[in-house]
Design an enzyme around this catalytic site. Structure first.
Site, PDB file in Angstrom:
ATOM      1  N   ARG A 102       0.818  -1.216   0.000  1.00 34.01           N
ATOM      2  CA  ARG A 102       0.000   0.000   0.000  1.00 34.01           C
ATOM      3  C   ARG A 102       0.852   1.266   0.000  1.00 34.01           C
ATOM      4  NH1 ARG A 102      -5.268   2.084   1.472  1.00 34.01           N
ATOM      5  NH2 ARG A 102      -4.995   4.174   2.314  1.00 34.01           N
ATOM      6  N   GLU A 103       1.929   1.258   0.769  1.00 29.41           N
ATOM      7  CA  GLU A 103       2.688   2.491   0.965  1.00 29.41           C
ATOM      8  C   GLU A 103       3.700   2.771  -0.143  1.00 29.41           C
ATOM      9  OE1 GLU A 103       2.177   4.809   3.386  1.00 29.41           O
ATOM     10  OE2 GLU A 103       0.396   3.597   3.795  1.00 29.41           O
ATOM     11  N   SER A 104       4.331   1.733  -0.685  1.00 26.99           N
ATOM     12  CA  SER A 104       5.395   2.007  -1.668  1.00 26.99           C
ATOM     13  C   SER A 104       5.358   1.104  -2.892  1.00 26.99           C
ATOM     14  CB  SER A 104       6.767   1.866  -0.993  1.00 26.99           C
ATOM     15  OG  SER A 104       7.066   0.497  -0.732  1.00 26.99           O
TER      16      SER A 104
END
Length: 209
Positions: A102-104
């Site tokens: 999700r983040e990277s």
């Protein structure tokens, strides 16, 4: 909703990229169904990524799993490292993989390890206020990030001792992203981010994390 051009650009980028970290340990060292100290994610209900009038195709559990699958190739090289760090902190490795997704997107959208604003760093996108250590895809980065995540879960346990284990986990995930100050009632942890992370984590659990 991810704009069409950006979405398909991500598809192309993620499909042809992978992280720089490689680990040669035997994956059989780590049990496939290890789920750590904070409950079994496979039993947690989730709605997946949020849906709205402008995002009816890439949302829900299907949408979360679609993005998780897009990121799988980039995240696979870190699988043994993720499991090692997960066991160190008694966190389900699938949750770590889901946060990375999700983040990277497995790191492929980062610029020298930073987000496009230069505010968050590494695979798990730590805010620069945490003074990130190590290179963006290193063991040091994951140890620091997962350590902070477990601190947030334990802080939620102390702050809300009557909550159940699922609420403690969700609260920790929320606090990892948004801080403890955003959490006052159980409604504050039923957020889109948590549903998306749990849905992605279930996908990664089924794929060996």
């Amino acid at each position: 909703m991810v704009p069409s051009a950006v979405f398909w650009g991500l598809v192309a980028l993620i499909g042809t990229s992978r992280g720089s970290y490689a680990h040669s340990m035997n994956p059989q060292v780590y049990p496939r169904h290890y789920h750590g100290c904070y409950g079994d994610i496979m039993t947690i209900e989730t709605f997946g990524a949020p849906c709205d009038i402008n995002n009816l195709m890439n949302c829900g559990i299907h949408g979360s799993e679609m993005f998780a699958e897009m990121d799988l190739k980039a995240i696979k090289p870190y699988r043994i490292l993720i499991k090692e760090v997960g066991q160190r902190y008694c966190i389900d490795p699938a949750i770590i993989a889901a946060i990375i997704s999700r983040e990277s997107h497995g790191g492929v959208v980062l610029q020298n390890g930073w987000d496009h604003r230069g505010q968050r760093f590494g695979l798990m996108q730590l805010d620069k206020a945490h003074h990130p250590i190590g290179t963006w895809d290193s063991k040091e980065h994951l140890l620091q990030s997962v350590g902070i995540l477990t601190e947030k879960i334990k802080a939620i346990q102390r702050k809300f001792p009557t909550w159940n284990p699922v609420q403690h986990l969700k609260g920790g995930l929320t606090a990892f992203k948004s801080g403890m100050g955003t959490i006052v009632t159980p409604e504050d942890i039923e957020v889109d981010l948590v549903d998306d992370v749990i849905a992605r984590a279930k996908f990664y659990k089924r794929h060996g994390f």
